[in-house]
Design a protein around this motif. Structure first.
Motif, PDB file in Angstrom:
ATOM      1  N   LEU A   1      15.928  -5.654  -2.926  1.00 52.88           N
ATOM      2  CA  LEU A   1      15.026  -5.912  -1.810  1.00 52.88           C
ATOM      3  C   LEU A   1      14.343  -7.274  -1.961  1.00 52.88           C
ATOM      4  CD1 LEU A   1      13.321  -2.410  -1.580  1.00 52.88           C
ATOM      5  CD2 LEU A   1      14.902  -3.375   0.101  1.00 52.88           C
ATOM      6  N   ASN A   2      13.918  -7.832  -0.840  1.00 52.26           N
ATOM      7  CA  ASN A   2      13.199  -9.100  -0.876  1.00 52.26           C
ATOM      8  C   ASN A   2      11.840  -8.979  -1.567  1.00 52.26           C
ATOM      9  OD1 ASN A   2      14.800 -11.205   0.428  1.00 52.26           O
ATOM     10  ND2 ASN A   2      14.698  -9.916   2.249  1.00 52.26           N
ATOM     11  N   LYS A   3      11.227  -7.805  -1.443  1.00 51.95           N
ATOM     12  CA  LYS A   3       9.935  -7.535  -2.077  1.00 51.95           C
ATOM     13  C   LYS A   3       9.969  -6.106  -2.600  1.00 51.95           C
ATOM     14  CE  LYS A   3       7.333 -10.825   0.742  1.00 51.95           C
ATOM     15  NZ  LYS A   3       6.140 -11.038   1.581  1.00 51.95           N
ATOM     16  N   PRO A   4       9.183  -5.808  -3.646  1.00 51.94           N
ATOM     17  CA  PRO A   4       9.361  -4.518  -4.311  1.00 51.94           C
ATOM     18  C   PRO A   4       8.729  -3.321  -3.606  1.00 51.94           C
ATOM     19  CG  PRO A   4       7.703  -5.820  -5.460  1.00 51.94           C
ATOM     20  CD  PRO A   4       8.275  -6.702  -4.388  1.00 51.94           C
ATOM     21  N   VAL A   5       9.536  -2.288  -3.448  1.00 51.09           N
ATOM     22  CA  VAL A   5       9.107  -0.971  -2.997  1.00 51.09           C
ATOM     23  C   VAL A   5       9.700   0.031  -3.981  1.00 51.09           C
ATOM     24  CG1 VAL A   5       9.402   0.793  -1.210  1.00 51.09           C
ATOM     25  CG2 VAL A   5       8.900  -1.571  -0.557  1.00 51.09           C
ATOM     26  N   SER A   6       8.898   0.959  -4.456  1.00 51.36           N
ATOM     27  CA  SER A   6       9.375   1.923  -5.447  1.00 51.36           C
ATOM     28  C   SER A   6       9.245   3.349  -4.923  1.00 51.36           C
ATOM     29  CB  SER A   6       8.594   1.779  -6.759  1.00 51.36           C
ATOM     30  OG  SER A   6       8.883   0.539  -7.370  1.00 51.36           O
ATOM     31  N   ASP A   7      10.260   4.139  -5.237  1.00 54.83           N
ATOM     32  CA  ASP A   7      10.349   5.521  -4.773  1.00 54.83           C
ATOM     33  C   ASP A   7      10.122   6.473  -5.937  1.00 54.83           C
ATOM     34  OD1 ASP A   7      10.983   7.809  -3.266  1.00 54.83           O
ATOM     35  OD2 ASP A   7      13.076   7.694  -3.915  1.00 54.83           O
ATOM     36  N   LEU A   8       9.054   7.234  -5.887  1.00 51.67           N
ATOM     37  CA  LEU A   8       8.772   8.243  -6.902  1.00 51.67           C
ATOM     38  C   LEU A   8       9.589   9.506  -6.653  1.00 51.67           C
ATOM     39  CD1 LEU A   8       4.891   7.932  -6.711  1.00 51.67           C
ATOM     40  CD2 LEU A   8       6.269   7.205  -8.677  1.00 51.67           C
ATOM     41  N   SER A   9       9.753  10.300  -7.679  1.00 51.37           N
ATOM     42  CA  SER A   9      10.273  11.654  -7.505  1.00 51.37           C
ATOM     43  C   SER A   9       9.128  12.556  -7.056  1.00 51.37           C
ATOM     44  CB  SER A   9      10.844  12.166  -8.825  1.00 51.37           C
ATOM     45  OG  SER A   9      11.006  13.574  -8.781  1.00 51.37           O
TER      46      SER A   9
ATOM     47  N   ILE B   1      -1.088  -3.293  -5.262  1.00 53.27           N
ATOM     48  CA  ILE B   1      -0.020  -2.328  -5.007  1.00 53.27           C
ATOM     49  C   ILE B   1      -0.535  -1.254  -4.061  1.00 53.27           C
ATOM     50  CG2 ILE B   1       1.537  -0.614  -6.026  1.00 53.27           C
ATOM     51  CD1 ILE B   1       2.242  -3.502  -6.756  1.00 53.27           C
ATOM     52  N   VAL B   2       0.234  -0.980  -3.008  1.00 44.25           N
ATOM     53  CA  VAL B   2      -0.147  -0.016  -1.979  1.00 44.25           C
ATOM     54  C   VAL B   2       0.346   1.387  -2.346  1.00 44.25           C
ATOM     55  CG1 VAL B   2       0.031   0.587   0.470  1.00 44.25           C
ATOM     56  CG2 VAL B   2       0.071  -1.801  -0.226  1.00 44.25           C
ATOM     57  N   PHE B   3      -0.531   2.363  -2.173  1.00 41.03           N
ATOM     58  CA  PHE B   3      -0.191   3.769  -2.389  1.00 41.03           C
ATOM     59  C   PHE B   3      -0.437   4.529  -1.073  1.00 41.03           C
ATOM     60  CE2 PHE B   3      -1.357   2.088  -6.522  1.00 41.03           C
ATOM     61  CZ  PHE B   3      -0.379   2.605  -7.366  1.00 41.03           C
ATOM     62  N   PRO B   4       0.621   4.857  -0.316  1.00 38.84           N
ATOM     63  CA  PRO B   4       0.420   5.543   0.965  1.00 38.84           C
ATOM     64  C   PRO B   4      -0.036   6.997   0.833  1.00 38.84           C
ATOM     65  CG  PRO B   4       2.513   4.350   0.926  1.00 38.84           C
ATOM     66  CD  PRO B   4       2.007   4.385  -0.481  1.00 38.84           C
ATOM     67  N   GLU B   5       0.133   7.605  -0.344  1.00 36.36           N
ATOM     68  CA  GLU B   5      -0.156   9.034  -0.500  1.00 36.36           C
ATOM     69  C   GLU B   5      -1.500   9.229  -1.209  1.00 36.36           C
ATOM     70  OE1 GLU B   5       4.560  10.131  -0.988  1.00 36.36           O
ATOM     71  OE2 GLU B   5       3.473   9.144  -2.606  1.00 36.36           O
TER      72      GLU B   5
ATOM     73  N   ALA C   1      -0.161  -7.366   0.393  1.00 31.06           N
ATOM     74  CA  ALA C   1      -0.018  -6.596  -0.838  1.00 31.06           C
ATOM     75  C   ALA C   1       1.246  -7.076  -1.524  1.00 31.06           C
ATOM     76  CB  ALA C   1       0.059  -5.104  -0.541  1.00 31.06           C
ATOM     77  N   ASP C   2       1.361  -6.783  -2.814  1.00 29.46           N
ATOM     78  CA  ASP C   2       2.481  -7.297  -3.601  1.00 29.46           C
ATOM     79  C   ASP C   2       3.605  -6.291  -3.791  1.00 29.46           C
ATOM     80  OD1 ASP C   2       1.347  -9.984  -4.493  1.00 29.46           O
ATOM     81  OD2 ASP C   2      -0.254  -8.608  -5.088  1.00 29.46           O
ATOM     82  N   GLY C   3       3.357  -5.025  -3.490  1.00 31.52           N
ATOM     83  CA  GLY C   3       4.385  -4.006  -3.635  1.00 31.52           C
ATOM     84  C   GLY C   3       3.861  -2.670  -3.172  1.00 31.52           C
ATOM     85  N   LEU C   4       4.754  -1.696  -3.071  1.00 36.33           N
ATOM     86  CA  LEU C   4       4.394  -0.360  -2.596  1.00 36.33           C
ATOM     87  C   LEU C   4       5.020   0.695  -3.498  1.00 36.33           C
ATOM     88  CD1 LEU C   4       4.322   1.008   1.002  1.00 36.33           C
ATOM     89  CD2 LEU C   4       5.885   2.084  -0.609  1.00 36.33           C
ATOM     90  N   VAL C   5       4.265   1.756  -3.744  1.00 35.69           N
ATOM     91  CA  VAL C   5       4.755   2.912  -4.506  1.00 35.69           C
ATOM     92  C   VAL C   5       4.512   4.160  -3.674  1.00 35.69           C
ATOM     93  CG1 VAL C   5       4.461   4.323  -6.575  1.00 35.69           C
ATOM     94  CG2 VAL C   5       4.352   1.824  -6.749  1.00 35.69           C
TER      95      VAL C   5
END
Length: 326
Positions: free
Chosen positions: A296-304, A18-22, A117-121
């Motif tokens: 979505l075709n692949k998972p991306v998650s949006d945090l608050s 899982i990718v964490f850009p921040e 990667a399998d997903g992004l948060v």
């Protein structure tokens, strides 16, 4: 078994990434260390390695073997640029692609698109638009889904109560077709997370008790959703009490398999959905987990941006599960 114990078991040992850009944010670092140490998944932190390591040290974290990827020095950058230009189909030149992919959310989303990667948060310090826009441009929605939507899993009392609310995050005023799609995607999401989907289409009317264009929209959306996914129990239009309280359901919607037993609540527009989940959270003592981006075709998650480390940890677990179940 509690929801998150079940979800952790489903992904344990699968070496999901899982990718964490921040990567310099304290909440992200804490969640990443915890996820890695518990062997739940493999985090990928994006950013300058020296800056990420300094941030970790400043906050008291040992990153150990956690992978750090710097978009500025990535060895497959040219390959990524080419893939981005092809995916955008004339909407981005080579030069524009090179510039956009310096953005960590675009870069991270491309890692997911390229199966690296399998997903992004993301979203701890970025807006919803900054997180979702790259996903819509690169990963895109599944066939038959015109819009992504945001669902929350609502938990209370050691998860003896478990429901799904949607759309509480993305679409301000969906038309009947989009509302029907949200209902179907919400049923699929609920099933993914061990909620038996009984989908209630909410309104201020129960089975024609009021007449207004807003009610008619929900009625048409209900019919469309039933046609789109006859395998799911979807019914409406319902006031919340008709959907939730068996005694009220008997009076207002007799004969419905959903009324009085609903587990998935689809709000007619974003305003009521956002208000509704926050009222349940603040007045009803529910834990709101999400938003989970659907369709979505692949998972991306949006945090608050107001999230805490525990939110990041749980969202990453949900995202990893989406990658194997979606």
């Amino acid at each position: 078994m509690e929801l998150f114990e079940s979800l952790k078991q489903k992904i344990h040992g699968k070496e999901l990434k899982i990718v964490f850009p921040e990567a310099t944010d304290e909440r992200i670092l804490g969640a990443a260390v915890r996820l890695q140490s518990e062997k739940i998944l493999n985090p990928i932190l994006l950013g300058n390695k020296d800056e990420v390591m300094k941030a970790a040290k400043d906050h008291g974290f040992d990153l150990g073997t956690i992978e750090i990827v710097d978009p500025q020095t990535y060895d497959k950058y040219d390959e990524m640029v080419t893939a981005f230009v092809e995916r955008r189909k004339g909407k981005a030149t080579q030069e524009q692609a090179q510039e956009q992919l310096r953005d960590v959310n675009y870069f991270g989303t491309m890692l997911v698109y390229m199966d690296l990667a399998d997903g992004l948060v993301s979203g701890a310090i970025h807006s919803t638009g900054e997180t979702v826009r790259p996903a819509l441009q690169i990963i895109k929605t599944r066939p038959g889904v015109s819009r992504t939507s945001g669902a929350f899993i609502m938990l209370r009392g050691r998860e003896q109560e478990k429901y799904l609310f949607a759309d509480c995050a993305i679409n301000p005023n969906p038309d009947e077709k989009v509302l029907a799609e949200i209902a179907v995607e919400s049923a699929r999401t609920a099933k993914m997370f061990d909620i038996d989907p009984k989908v209630a289409m909410l309104s201020f009317s129960s089975k024609g008790s009021a007449k207004a264009p807003e009610v008619e929209k929900v009625q048409r959306a209900t019919k469309l959703a039933q046609e789109m996914a006859p395998e799911f129990e979807i019914d409406g239009e319902f006031q919340f009490d008709s959907a939730f309280v068996p005694a009220v359901a008997q009076q207002k919607a007799p004969g419905s398999n959903v009324a009085g037993a609903a587990t998935v609540f689809v709000f007619p527009e974003l305003q009521s959905g956002n208000i509704g989940y926050k009222m349940a959270q603040r007045l009803g003592g529910f834990e709101a987990v999400g938003p989970i981006l659907q369709g979505l075709n692949k998972p991306v998650s949006d945090l608050s941006r107001g999230c805490v480390e525990e939110d990041v940890y749980k969202t990453a677990i949900i995202t990893a599960n989406q990658s194997i179940l979606g």
